[in-house]
Design a protein around this motif. Sequence first.
Motif, PDB file in Angstrom:
ATOM      1  N   VAL A 115      -9.897  -0.764  -6.228  1.00  0.00           N
ATOM      2  CA  VAL A 115      -8.840  -1.166  -5.309  1.00  0.00           C
ATOM      3  C   VAL A 115      -8.032   0.076  -4.969  1.00  0.00           C
ATOM      4  O   VAL A 115      -7.682   0.857  -5.861  1.00  0.00           O
ATOM      5  CB  VAL A 115      -7.913  -2.225  -5.944  1.00  0.00           C
ATOM      6  CG1 VAL A 115      -6.723  -2.508  -5.042  1.00  0.00           C
ATOM      7  CG2 VAL A 115      -8.679  -3.511  -6.215  1.00  0.00           C
ATOM      8  N   ALA A 167     -10.403 -13.106  -3.508  1.00  0.00           N
ATOM      9  CA  ALA A 167      -9.906 -12.298  -2.391  1.00  0.00           C
ATOM     10  C   ALA A 167     -10.822 -12.358  -1.178  1.00  0.00           C
ATOM     11  O   ALA A 167     -10.382 -12.113  -0.049  1.00  0.00           O
ATOM     12  CB  ALA A 167      -9.746 -10.846  -2.829  1.00  0.00           C
ATOM     13  N   ARG A 170      -9.848 -13.885   2.286  1.00  0.00           N
ATOM     14  CA  ARG A 170      -8.964 -13.263   3.267  1.00  0.00           C
ATOM     15  C   ARG A 170      -9.717 -12.684   4.459  1.00  0.00           C
ATOM     16  O   ARG A 170      -9.137 -12.492   5.523  1.00  0.00           O
ATOM     17  CB  ARG A 170      -8.149 -12.141   2.619  1.00  0.00           C
ATOM     18  CG  ARG A 170      -7.084 -12.605   1.649  1.00  0.00           C
ATOM     19  CD  ARG A 170      -6.337 -11.395   1.106  1.00  0.00           C
ATOM     20  NE  ARG A 170      -5.252 -11.797   0.202  1.00  0.00           N
ATOM     21  CZ  ARG A 170      -4.008 -12.017   0.581  1.00  0.00           C
ATOM     22  NH1 ARG A 170      -3.693 -11.893   1.853  1.00  0.00           N
ATOM     23  NH2 ARG A 170      -3.088 -12.354  -0.295  1.00  0.00           N
ATOM     24  N   GLN A 188      -5.565  -4.785   1.396  1.00  0.00           N
ATOM     25  CA  GLN A 188      -5.960  -6.119   0.956  1.00  0.00           C
ATOM     26  C   GLN A 188      -7.128  -6.658   1.784  1.00  0.00           C
ATOM     27  O   GLN A 188      -8.053  -7.274   1.254  1.00  0.00           O
ATOM     28  CB  GLN A 188      -4.767  -7.072   1.042  1.00  0.00           C
ATOM     29  CG  GLN A 188      -3.657  -6.740   0.057  1.00  0.00           C
ATOM     30  CD  GLN A 188      -2.557  -7.789   0.061  1.00  0.00           C
ATOM     31  OE1 GLN A 188      -2.713  -8.870  -0.481  1.00  0.00           O
ATOM     32  NE2 GLN A 188      -1.436  -7.460   0.686  1.00  0.00           N
ATOM     33  N   TYR A 191     -10.282  -4.761   0.718  1.00  0.00           N
ATOM     34  CA  TYR A 191     -10.820  -5.293  -0.540  1.00  0.00           C
ATOM     35  C   TYR A 191     -11.506  -6.632  -0.298  1.00  0.00           C
ATOM     36  O   TYR A 191     -12.607  -6.892  -0.811  1.00  0.00           O
ATOM     37  CB  TYR A 191      -9.699  -5.443  -1.568  1.00  0.00           C
ATOM     38  CG  TYR A 191     -10.172  -5.926  -2.918  1.00  0.00           C
ATOM     39  CD1 TYR A 191     -10.947  -5.120  -3.733  1.00  0.00           C
ATOM     40  CD2 TYR A 191      -9.835  -7.199  -3.380  1.00  0.00           C
ATOM     41  CE1 TYR A 191     -11.386  -5.551  -4.977  1.00  0.00           C
ATOM     42  CE2 TYR A 191     -10.267  -7.648  -4.616  1.00  0.00           C
ATOM     43  CZ  TYR A 191     -11.038  -6.822  -5.415  1.00  0.00           C
ATOM     44  OH  TYR A 191     -11.476  -7.270  -6.645  1.00  0.00           O
ATOM     45  N   PHE A 232      -2.605  -1.179  -7.199  1.00  0.00           N
ATOM     46  CA  PHE A 232      -2.022  -2.152  -6.284  1.00  0.00           C
ATOM     47  C   PHE A 232      -0.715  -1.623  -5.696  1.00  0.00           C
ATOM     48  O   PHE A 232       0.109  -1.032  -6.396  1.00  0.00           O
ATOM     49  CB  PHE A 232      -1.743  -3.470  -7.017  1.00  0.00           C
ATOM     50  CG  PHE A 232      -2.894  -4.431  -7.051  1.00  0.00           C
ATOM     51  CD1 PHE A 232      -4.197  -4.001  -6.865  1.00  0.00           C
ATOM     52  CD2 PHE A 232      -2.687  -5.781  -7.287  1.00  0.00           C
ATOM     53  CE1 PHE A 232      -5.263  -4.882  -6.909  1.00  0.00           C
ATOM     54  CE2 PHE A 232      -3.739  -6.686  -7.327  1.00  0.00           C
ATOM     55  CZ  PHE A 232      -5.033  -6.227  -7.131  1.00  0.00           C
ATOM     56  N   GLN A 236       0.670  -5.838  -2.576  1.00  0.00           N
ATOM     57  CA  GLN A 236      -0.457  -6.473  -3.255  1.00  0.00           C
ATOM     58  C   GLN A 236       0.000  -7.189  -4.524  1.00  0.00           C
ATOM     59  O   GLN A 236      -0.433  -8.302  -4.820  1.00  0.00           O
ATOM     60  CB  GLN A 236      -1.526  -5.429  -3.587  1.00  0.00           C
ATOM     61  CG  GLN A 236      -2.313  -4.936  -2.387  1.00  0.00           C
ATOM     62  CD  GLN A 236      -3.187  -3.740  -2.735  1.00  0.00           C
ATOM     63  OE1 GLN A 236      -2.715  -2.736  -3.247  1.00  0.00           O
ATOM     64  NE2 GLN A 236      -4.467  -3.862  -2.449  1.00  0.00           N
ATOM     65  N   SER A 239       1.848 -10.335  -3.557  1.00  0.00           N
ATOM     66  CA  SER A 239       0.917 -11.368  -3.104  1.00  0.00           C
ATOM     67  C   SER A 239       0.253 -12.047  -4.293  1.00  0.00           C
ATOM     68  O   SER A 239       0.105 -13.278  -4.333  1.00  0.00           O
ATOM     69  CB  SER A 239      -0.141 -10.744  -2.189  1.00  0.00           C
ATOM     70  OG  SER A 239      -1.109 -11.686  -1.805  1.00  0.00           O
TER      71      SER A 239
END
Length: 323
Positions: A115, A167, A170, A188, A191, A232, A236, A239
């Motif tokens: 990430v 994830a 998204r 995000q 990812y 992150f 992130q 979230s």
Amino acid sequence: MTASPLISTPFTATSTAADILAGVDLHGLRAIVTGASSGLGKETARALAASGAEVTLAVRNLAAGAAVAEEIADAGARVRPRVSELDLSDQASVARFVDGWEGPLHLLVNNAGLVTGGLERTREGWELQFATNHLGHFALTVGLHAALATGATDRNGARIVSLSSTAHMRSGIDFDDPQFDHRDYDPQLAYAQAKTANSLLAVEATRLWASEGIVANAVNPGGVATGLQRNFTADQKASLDAAEAAGVFTYKTVQQGAASTIVAATRAEFAHTGGHYIDDCQEAYTVPDDARLADHPHGVKAWALDTDAAERLWALSTKLTQN
């Protein structure tokens, strides 16, 4: 046409990798686990080795990998794990790993993940999360195809496990701009796209190779606090905290997080069938692409199982990595 019933197992969200392998003898099984120097990869490797598998820890940091191998051996593993260098963001490193592999392979666990907090690129100009989480694993998987085919012959099947994530809900694959060359960068979304790609790899690998006895499945380990979150951004983290507060997920231990991987890797229910998405040790139900995550925390978006998208992504990945 009536949809096939979802595949179920006796295990749940609270089951651990050790629970699933209780009494199971994996002697003779040769496995590779990427990203095995920490977190979910380490626990997956530990559980497999404890049941007798010959495990190769594919890691960027050889010293960290050696320490994990020592720890696993000291814990009573029947076969001491091997350690081999692999940097999935570097296609040359992937090629060296493939060239160095000898003999059959029965299980490939594409576990490693990255990430980023901002836009980073590889030497090829690829967006780093897509390059590492997907393209690196794609090149590794294709490069080891012959070894998996041999493994399938001598053990009545070989398996690939591809780690995805909630994830993925998204974002699907933006085929017009997968590398964020033209759209604004959102780590995000980057990812999420890579995690959808992980699922699509399993779909297409199964379509292409099931006739050879090779099947691939994607798994969602669930919310597990690992080193993956170290980069992150504040957004992130916020979230993730909001999703937990809303009941979208409950944090699991590393041992529980590795359970779905071990289900896909060893359970008879998934021995000869692939292209599935496994969550909490069960095959997940499919939801529309416009479904809200809060309403379907254990589902899989249709775009992550779409056969046309899987074929298109495989072709794009082949072109990019020249495999």
